[in-house]
Design a protein around this motif. Sequence first.
Motif, PDB file in Angstrom:
ATOM      1  N   UNK A  82       0.709  -1.174   0.133  1.00 50.50           N
ATOM      2  CA  UNK A  82      -0.030   0.054  -0.069  1.00 50.50           C
ATOM      3  C   UNK A  82       0.852   1.311  -0.169  1.00 50.50           C
ATOM      4  N   UNK A  83       1.911   1.440   0.765  1.00 56.15           N
ATOM      5  CA  UNK A  83       2.754   2.474   0.790  1.00 56.15           C
ATOM      6  C   UNK A  83       3.453   2.999  -0.698  1.00 56.15           C
ATOM      7  N   UNK A  84       3.795   1.886  -1.391  1.00 58.85           N
ATOM      8  CA  UNK A  84       4.176   2.207  -2.707  1.00 58.85           C
ATOM      9  C   UNK A  84       3.157   2.034  -4.086  1.00 58.85           C
ATOM     10  N   UNK A  85       1.848   1.980  -3.659  1.00 58.75           N
ATOM     11  CA  UNK A  85       0.669   1.829  -4.611  1.00 58.75           C
ATOM     12  C   UNK A  85       0.628   3.128  -5.386  1.00 58.75           C
ATOM     13  N   UNK A  86       0.641   2.890  -6.635  1.00 55.61           N
ATOM     14  CA  UNK A  86       0.442   4.216  -7.496  1.00 55.61           C
ATOM     15  C   UNK A  86      -1.114   4.059  -8.157  1.00 55.61           C
ATOM     16  N   UNK A  87      -2.275   4.832  -7.676  1.00 58.16           N
ATOM     17  CA  UNK A  87      -3.342   4.858  -8.594  1.00 58.16           C
ATOM     18  C   UNK A  87      -3.386   5.212  -9.929  1.00 58.16           C
ATOM     19  N   UNK A  88      -2.596   6.113 -10.162  1.00 59.70           N
ATOM     20  CA  UNK A  88      -2.313   6.719 -11.612  1.00 59.70           C
ATOM     21  C   UNK A  88      -1.530   5.515 -12.495  1.00 59.70           C
ATOM     22  N   UNK A  89      -1.035   4.428 -11.949  1.00 61.93           N
ATOM     23  CA  UNK A  89      -0.621   3.529 -12.747  1.00 61.93           C
ATOM     24  C   UNK A  89      -1.522   2.143 -12.861  1.00 61.93           C
ATOM     25  N   UNK A  90      -2.655   2.279 -12.562  1.00 62.45           N
ATOM     26  CA  UNK A  90      -3.627   1.492 -12.103  1.00 62.45           C
ATOM     27  C   UNK A  90      -4.971   1.666 -12.913  1.00 62.45           C
ATOM     28  N   UNK A  91      -5.538   0.427 -13.167  1.00 65.72           N
ATOM     29  CA  UNK A  91      -6.784   0.478 -13.848  1.00 65.72           C
ATOM     30  C   UNK A  91      -7.554  -0.718 -14.056  1.00 65.72           C
ATOM     31  N   UNK A  92      -8.764  -1.086 -13.843  1.00 63.55           N
ATOM     32  CA  UNK A  92      -9.425  -1.999 -13.963  1.00 63.55           C
ATOM     33  C   UNK A  92     -10.105  -2.121 -15.551  1.00 63.55           C
TER      34      UNK A  92
END
Length: 539
Positions: A171-181
């Motif tokens: 979670x500390x390294x998670x990047x929402x801009x690099x993610x999608x479903x």
Amino acid sequence: MRPVPTVQWLRLALVLALALVGLLSTGWAFARTPIYVSSWAVRVSQGYQDAERLARKFGFVNLGQIFPDGQYFHLKHRGVVQQSLTPHWGHRLRLQKDPKVQWFEQQKLQRRVKRSLVRPKDPWFSKQWYMNNQVRPNLNILPVWSQGLTGQGVVVSVLDDGIEKDHPDLWANYDPLASYDFNDYDPDPQPRYTANDENRHGTRCAGEVAAVANNGFCGTGVAYNARIGGVRMLDGTITDIIEAQSLSLMPQHIDIYSASWGPEDDGRTVDGPGILTREAFRRGVTTGRGGLGTLFVWASGNGGLHYDNCNCDGYTNSIHTLSVGSTTKQGRVPWYSEACASTLTTTFSSGVVTEPQIVTTDLHHRCTEKHTGTSASAPLAAGMIALALEANPLLTWRDMQHLVVRASRPAQLQAEDWRTNGVRRRVSHHYGYGLLDAGLLVKLARTWQPTQPQLKCILHILHRPITILPQTEVPKNVSACAGHANAIRSLEHVQVRLSLTYSRRGDLEISLVSPMGTRSTLVAIRDAVPLHAAVIWDG
């Protein structure tokens, strides 16, 4: 891949060998019946305005643009069955007749499988033998960390079945801009939970790259300060659109896409990216990362038990992907490993079930030491490449291929096909140029001078024998386009597009022999499936 002098002779050897294995089955997977879905990819001249007009005129729903430039659109028709063995000819004719439609394609289901090996889930840095100096040589990551390089500022996205973004080690390294479903078309890549945890693959791959260090949980990622994202795209209907959108997500933000999947590794399937996915690769390497080029790291495949050959996988054999193979702790070829000329480098994974495997994050906020297959090897390479990018952010996609080749060592890797090529590099179809060394990769990256712009020289060879003999050679004297603007002075890639007709695909072996005698097997003897139609090789 040190540039080599211009080739003067290329010999293409077609070796027809009698298959010594029995028939696998009747029919052939290459000719799998296509299944059409209710989605169309459409390219229009006036962008969104035309897409909306088409949607209103023919009853489509406009699901938006596929690429950011607004030429390609995703149209869906709710009045068409979700899956069909035949294309919808009515909509085909309507789109053909519309003068503003430049290109369209009804989407087909793509058969893609995660390159993981099913193992019982059991269960941290002390168990990470491949980078904690328990074995020699190892991936040589500790010296890189000691230099202060931990992946800071680099963004990696895992294209898979989603990642558990709230995992204590992610979670500390998670990047929402690099993610999608892209399975459900929403921003949340959280995996779908099932009774047998079949969607654990992406979370495991993500932990190898960027599991947080020094937090008292699980192990440590290779690039433990890199930003990590996840694209959920393997847990549902897979089409050319979905693959292209996944590979095109935020190309100015994501540096490295790590993929551990592809066509079925059954020893018979010949498959690769569709039109849109090939375009996504092209756009990625030409415009991604501000023009430096996106880095696509790919697992070579797990079809060794079926004598599969990753040259028949259009994802791993693309010049735009960096294909990664596996070796065991003892330096042996794993039973699942595939051999092919497209593999550039190797990292660790497991062998038989009793041998050590890879430690990483797992579903339900857990850890595992049972991750394996080439699926486990590619993310390790992606993490090491992230360390090199932190050392030198200006590296292009071609620079990185040069560096990976130079930073890969035969070491103790055992195989019968090691050969020394024309520039005195040891190379194997099992391991590429050898075991990737993170310390050497970073050292070379710091002082690397950029490669010259890529040039392409295309040669046409026409050879029409009356019959194909047991060994047929097609020699060609080439000038590498000398005297023209695209003259080649040094060689990085050779691509062969070959069309031939033969009655038994599985008996064909196709090799490319360099002027200095290095033989690259482009297609090895695979299945012995008799064909009921001519086969056109195009790869």
